[in-house]
Motif scaffolding. Structure first.
Motif, PDB file in Angstrom:
ATOM      1  N   ALA A  95       0.847  -1.189   0.000  1.00 43.81           N
ATOM      2  CA  ALA A  95       0.000   0.000   0.000  1.00 43.81           C
ATOM      3  C   ALA A  95       0.880   1.236   0.000  1.00 43.81           C
ATOM      4  O   ALA A  95       1.996   1.234   0.560  1.00 43.81           O
ATOM      5  N   ASN A  96       0.387   2.287  -0.610  1.00 40.66           N
ATOM      6  CA  ASN A  96       1.126   3.545  -0.679  1.00 40.66           C
ATOM      7  C   ASN A  96       1.042   4.252   0.662  1.00 40.66           C
ATOM      8  O   ASN A  96      -0.035   4.683   1.074  1.00 40.66           O
ATOM      9  N   PRO A  97       2.163   4.398   1.378  1.00 42.79           N
ATOM     10  CA  PRO A  97       2.098   5.045   2.691  1.00 42.79           C
ATOM     11  C   PRO A  97       2.127   6.559   2.621  1.00 42.79           C
ATOM     12  O   PRO A  97       2.036   7.221   3.663  1.00 42.79           O
ATOM     13  N   TYR A  98       2.257   7.129   1.430  1.00 45.05           N
ATOM     14  CA  TYR A  98       2.375   8.578   1.283  1.00 45.05           C
ATOM     15  C   TYR A  98       1.144   9.128   0.574  1.00 45.05           C
ATOM     16  O   TYR A  98       0.468   8.430  -0.185  1.00 45.05           O
ATOM     17  N   ALA A  99       0.884  10.405   0.833  1.00 42.78           N
ATOM     18  CA  ALA A  99      -0.233  11.065   0.152  1.00 42.78           C
ATOM     19  C   ALA A  99       0.018  11.115  -1.343  1.00 42.78           C
ATOM     20  O   ALA A  99      -0.913  10.955  -2.146  1.00 42.78           O
ATOM     21  N   HIS A 100       1.233  11.346  -1.722  1.00 36.34           N
ATOM     22  CA  HIS A 100       1.621  11.342  -3.138  1.00 36.34           C
ATOM     23  C   HIS A 100       2.887  10.496  -3.235  1.00 36.34           C
ATOM     24  O   HIS A 100       3.978  10.967  -2.905  1.00 36.34           O
ATOM     25  N   GLY A 101       2.708   9.272  -3.638  1.00 37.98           N
ATOM     26  CA  GLY A 101       3.841   8.360  -3.725  1.00 37.98           C
ATOM     27  C   GLY A 101       4.005   7.806  -5.127  1.00 37.98           C
ATOM     28  O   GLY A 101       3.034   7.637  -5.864  1.00 37.98           O
ATOM     29  N   VAL A 102       5.247   7.544  -5.486  1.00 38.69           N
ATOM     30  CA  VAL A 102       5.592   6.975  -6.783  1.00 38.69           C
ATOM     31  C   VAL A 102       6.002   5.526  -6.559  1.00 38.69           C
ATOM     32  O   VAL A 102       6.861   5.240  -5.716  1.00 38.69           O
ATOM     33  N   TYR A 103       5.374   4.636  -7.306  1.00 41.86           N
ATOM     34  CA  TYR A 103       5.704   3.218  -7.179  1.00 41.86           C
ATOM     35  C   TYR A 103       6.900   2.884  -8.059  1.00 41.86           C
ATOM     36  O   TYR A 103       7.061   3.407  -9.171  1.00 41.86           O
ATOM     37  N   ALA A 104       7.744   1.984  -7.558  1.00 37.71           N
ATOM     38  CA  ALA A 104       8.902   1.508  -8.319  1.00 37.71           C
ATOM     39  C   ALA A 104       9.205   0.080  -7.905  1.00 37.71           C
ATOM     40  O   ALA A 104       9.008  -0.294  -6.744  1.00 37.71           O
ATOM     41  N   THR A 105       9.660  -0.683  -8.858  1.00 37.60           N
ATOM     42  CA  THR A 105      10.124  -2.040  -8.560  1.00 37.60           C
ATOM     43  C   THR A 105      11.579  -1.970  -8.128  1.00 37.60           C
ATOM     44  O   THR A 105      12.386  -1.275  -8.747  1.00 37.60           O
ATOM     45  N   GLY A 106      11.887  -2.665  -7.051  1.00 38.01           N
ATOM     46  CA  GLY A 106      13.249  -2.631  -6.535  1.00 38.01           C
ATOM     47  C   GLY A 106      13.848  -4.014  -6.421  1.00 38.01           C
ATOM     48  O   GLY A 106      13.141  -5.016  -6.338  1.00 38.01           O
ATOM     49  N   ILE A 107      15.160  -4.058  -6.405  1.00 40.11           N
ATOM     50  CA  ILE A 107      15.893  -5.298  -6.237  1.00 40.11           C
ATOM     51  C   ILE A 107      16.911  -5.092  -5.127  1.00 40.11           C
ATOM     52  O   ILE A 107      17.609  -4.072  -5.080  1.00 40.11           O
ATOM     53  N   VAL A 108      16.977  -6.038  -4.222  1.00 42.42           N
ATOM     54  CA  VAL A 108      17.896  -5.964  -3.095  1.00 42.42           C
ATOM     55  C   VAL A 108      19.305  -6.323  -3.577  1.00 42.42           C
ATOM     56  O   VAL A 108      19.501  -7.276  -4.336  1.00 42.42           O
ATOM     57  N   GLU A 109      20.270  -5.535  -3.147  1.00 38.34           N
ATOM     58  CA  GLU A 109      21.653  -5.789  -3.506  1.00 38.34           C
ATOM     59  C   GLU A 109      22.547  -5.337  -2.365  1.00 38.34           C
ATOM     60  O   GLU A 109      22.100  -4.717  -1.393  1.00 38.34           O
ATOM     61  N   SER A 110      23.823  -5.632  -2.466  1.00 33.34           N
ATOM     62  CA  SER A 110      24.769  -5.232  -1.437  1.00 33.34           C
ATOM     63  C   SER A 110      24.925  -3.720  -1.421  1.00 33.34           C
ATOM     64  O   SER A 110      24.851  -3.065  -2.472  1.00 33.34           O
ATOM     65  N   ASP A 111      25.138  -3.186  -0.231  1.00 34.98           N
ATOM     66  CA  ASP A 111      25.299  -1.743  -0.074  1.00 34.98           C
ATOM     67  C   ASP A 111      26.734  -1.366  -0.403  1.00 34.98           C
ATOM     68  O   ASP A 111      27.589  -1.255   0.478  1.00 34.98           O
ATOM     69  N   GLN A 112      27.009  -1.193  -1.694  1.00 34.56           N
ATOM     70  CA  GLN A 112      28.344  -0.823  -2.135  1.00 34.56           C
ATOM     71  C   GLN A 112      28.463   0.695  -2.194  1.00 34.56           C
ATOM     72  O   GLN A 112      27.486   1.406  -2.404  1.00 34.56           O
ATOM     73  N   SER A 113      29.689   1.180  -1.990  1.00 37.43           N
ATOM     74  CA  SER A 113      29.901   2.624  -2.082  1.00 37.43           C
ATOM     75  C   SER A 113      29.667   3.131  -3.493  1.00 37.43           C
ATOM     76  O   SER A 113      29.293   4.280  -3.701  1.00 37.43           O
ATOM     77  N   ALA A 114      29.892   2.289  -4.465  1.00 37.11           N
ATOM     78  CA  ALA A 114      29.614   2.626  -5.862  1.00 37.11           C
ATOM     79  C   ALA A 114      29.366   1.326  -6.605  1.00 37.11           C
ATOM     80  O   ALA A 114      30.064   0.339  -6.414  1.00 37.11           O
ATOM     81  N   GLY A 115      28.367   1.343  -7.461  1.00 38.87           N
ATOM     82  CA  GLY A 115      28.057   0.135  -8.218  1.00 38.87           C
ATOM     83  C   GLY A 115      27.219  -0.833  -7.414  1.00 38.87           C
ATOM     84  O   GLY A 115      26.650  -0.512  -6.376  1.00 38.87           O
ATOM     85  N   ALA A 116      27.129  -2.054  -7.928  1.00 38.62           N
ATOM     86  CA  ALA A 116      26.305  -3.091  -7.297  1.00 38.62           C
ATOM     87  C   ALA A 116      27.218  -4.199  -6.794  1.00 38.62           C
ATOM     88  O   ALA A 116      28.347  -3.965  -6.402  1.00 38.62           O
ATOM     89  N   ASN A 117      26.703  -5.422  -6.796  1.00 37.80           N
ATOM     90  CA  ASN A 117      27.521  -6.549  -6.358  1.00 37.80           C
ATOM     91  C   ASN A 117      28.738  -6.703  -7.268  1.00 37.80           C
ATOM     92  O   ASN A 117      28.708  -6.360  -8.449  1.00 37.80           O
ATOM     93  N   VAL A 118      29.812  -7.250  -6.711  1.00 43.93           N
ATOM     94  CA  VAL A 118      31.058  -7.414  -7.461  1.00 43.93           C
ATOM     95  C   VAL A 118      31.049  -8.782  -8.130  1.00 43.93           C
ATOM     96  O   VAL A 118      31.044  -9.813  -7.455  1.00 43.93           O
ATOM     97  N   ASN A 119      31.027  -8.787  -9.447  1.00 43.10           N
ATOM     98  CA  ASN A 119      31.084 -10.026 -10.220  1.00 43.10           C
ATOM     99  C   ASN A 119      32.542 -10.297 -10.589  1.00 43.10           C
ATOM    100  O   ASN A 119      33.193  -9.477 -11.241  1.00 43.10           O
ATOM    101  N   LEU A 120      33.056 -11.435 -10.162  1.00 40.23           N
ATOM    102  CA  LEU A 120      34.465 -11.757 -10.362  1.00 40.23           C
ATOM    103  C   LEU A 120      34.622 -12.712 -11.539  1.00 40.23           C
ATOM    104  O   LEU A 120      33.948 -13.748 -11.610  1.00 40.23           O
ATOM    105  N   TYR A 121      35.499 -12.346 -12.450  1.00 42.53           N
ATOM    106  CA  TYR A 121      35.838 -13.169 -13.606  1.00 42.53           C
ATOM    107  C   TYR A 121      37.350 -13.385 -13.619  1.00 42.53           C
ATOM    108  O   TYR A 121      38.116 -12.472 -13.301  1.00 42.53           O
ATOM    109  N   PRO A 122      37.818 -14.560 -13.994  1.00 36.82           N
ATOM    110  CA  PRO A 122      39.271 -14.764 -14.099  1.00 36.82           C
ATOM    111  C   PRO A 122      39.832 -14.029 -15.304  1.00 36.82           C
ATOM    112  O   PRO A 122      39.144 -13.852 -16.318  1.00 36.82           O
TER     113      PRO A 122
END
Length: 361
Positions: free
Chosen positions: A39-66
């Motif tokens: 439910a929208n908890p705000y009088a005027h709220g914008v809906y968005a789909t979100g994805i949980v990820e690690s709280d990095q200082s910049a970027g998202a999760n670190v994908n490691l490749y050899p």
């Protein structure tokens, strides 16, 4: 009698229909929902789909490749394990590269030994041989001069005592001995001069080139060991011992695409939500300093407040959450990153989809 039976049957059918109508007409109380929808908890709220990820200082999760290809020889971590920067995650078969590095190192040592030999010239033993050759040439010249002097003296006393041919041969032998002494003396000076400066410079260049090649081989050899770039937690290990690794990662049989070998993130108590705001709703967002949001976990009565972190100022097509490589959409979204405020009983994992409402103007 027949009419009585018909009447009884009709009466029974009527009573049955009345009872059935009464039973089916009873309204059952509705079952409570398994979870409350977002439910929208705000009088005027914008809906968005979100994805949980690690709280990095910049970027998202670190994908490691050899950075190299080869067979995985040993895996040192597992899913959910905490690692520190520099910890070994896995090793790749480096037998060929190790042999190449050892060969170049041996060649560099051999080249250095040859350079040392050039700088150490002339050897004392070589100088002794050159001195002995000069002394032998001087003795030969002295013997030839004495022989010629005797023949010349006999010729002067009596030309018939010595033939002209013998005298000429003695004179020629003296000239040959003098020339030989000159050659040996020059050779002695050349020996004492040591190695030519250009030969030394050339060998120095060979040593430097081989040393750099050996250092390059050692640096490449280090890439056969994959290490953690920072402190964090292993979110996913997509390979196993004996698997073949490439610079594109590993082949995922489920998605039929290439996946990172290891996904590294931050600790589970430090999570963020990357929200994708529809481009037609961007104008309704307040100033970045005033952004606030609230998320709801799908399929559960769990909600949490969000603290604004940053906006990724680049509007992209909305294909991030669907993972459809061939998807074609017209909708574009703006990524907005929030930090999840920790609270008791809140259990989330990176990659989880959540519903987010952002307070709008």
């Amino acid at each position: 009698m027949k009419h009585r039976l018909v009447f009884a049957a009709a009466l029974i059918g009527f009573l049955a229909s009345v009872v059935a109508a009464w039973v089916f007409g009873i309204q059952q109380p509705p079952q409570p929902p398994v979870f409350q929808p977002a439910a929208n908890p705000y009088a005027h709220g914008v809906y968005a789909t979100g994805i949980v990820e690690s709280d990095q200082s910049a970027g998202a999760n670190v994908n490691l490749y050899p950075e190299v290809t080869g067979t995985l020889t040993r895996l040192y971590v597992h899913d959910g394990e905490r690692v520190k920067a520099g910890d070994v995650l896995l090793t790749i078969d480096d037998s060929v590269q190790r042999a190449n590095a050892e060969q170049l190192a041996a060649q560099a040592l051999a080249a250095q030994a040859l350079l040392d030999e050039l700088k150490a010239q002339p050897r004392p033993e070589t100088r002794d041989v050159a001195d002995a050759q000069v002394q032998a040439a001087q003795a030969n010249l002295k013997m030839a001069q004495d022989t010629y002097a005797k023949q010349k003296q006999a010729w002067d006393i009596d030309p018939k005592a010595v033939s002209r041919d013998v005298l000429d041969s003695a004179e020629n032998a003296m000239h040959v001995a003098r020339a030989n002494l000159d050659v040996v003396a020059r050779q002695d000076r050349l020996t004492r001069a040591g190695a030519w400066v250009y030969d030394v410079r050339n060998q120095q260049g060979q040593v430097e080139a081989l040393r750099k090649a050996a250092a390059s081989a050692d640096a490449l050899l280090a890439h056969y060991t994959l290490r953690a770039p920072s402190d964090g937690i292993v979110l996913a290990v997509n390979t196993a011992q004996g698997s073949y690794l490439s610079q594109q990662g590993v082949y995922d049989t489920y998605t039929q695409g290439m996946a990172p070998v290891i996904v590294l993130g931050t600790a589970p108590e430090r999570l963020a939500v990357r929200c994708y705001v529809d481009e037609i709703l961007i104008s309704r967002l307040p100033q970045p300093g005033q952004l606030k949001g609230r998320m709801t976990v799908r399929g559960a009565n769990i909600a949490a407040d969000l603290t604004f972190e940053r906006i990724q100022p680049y509007v992209t097509p909305k294909i991030e959450l669907s993972d459809q490589r061939a998807e074609r959409v017209d909708l574009r979204v703006l990524p907005v990153i929030f930090r999840i405020e920790p609270q008791a009983g809140l259990r989330l994992y990176p990659g989880q989809i959540v519903d987010v409402y952002i307070a709008a103007r």
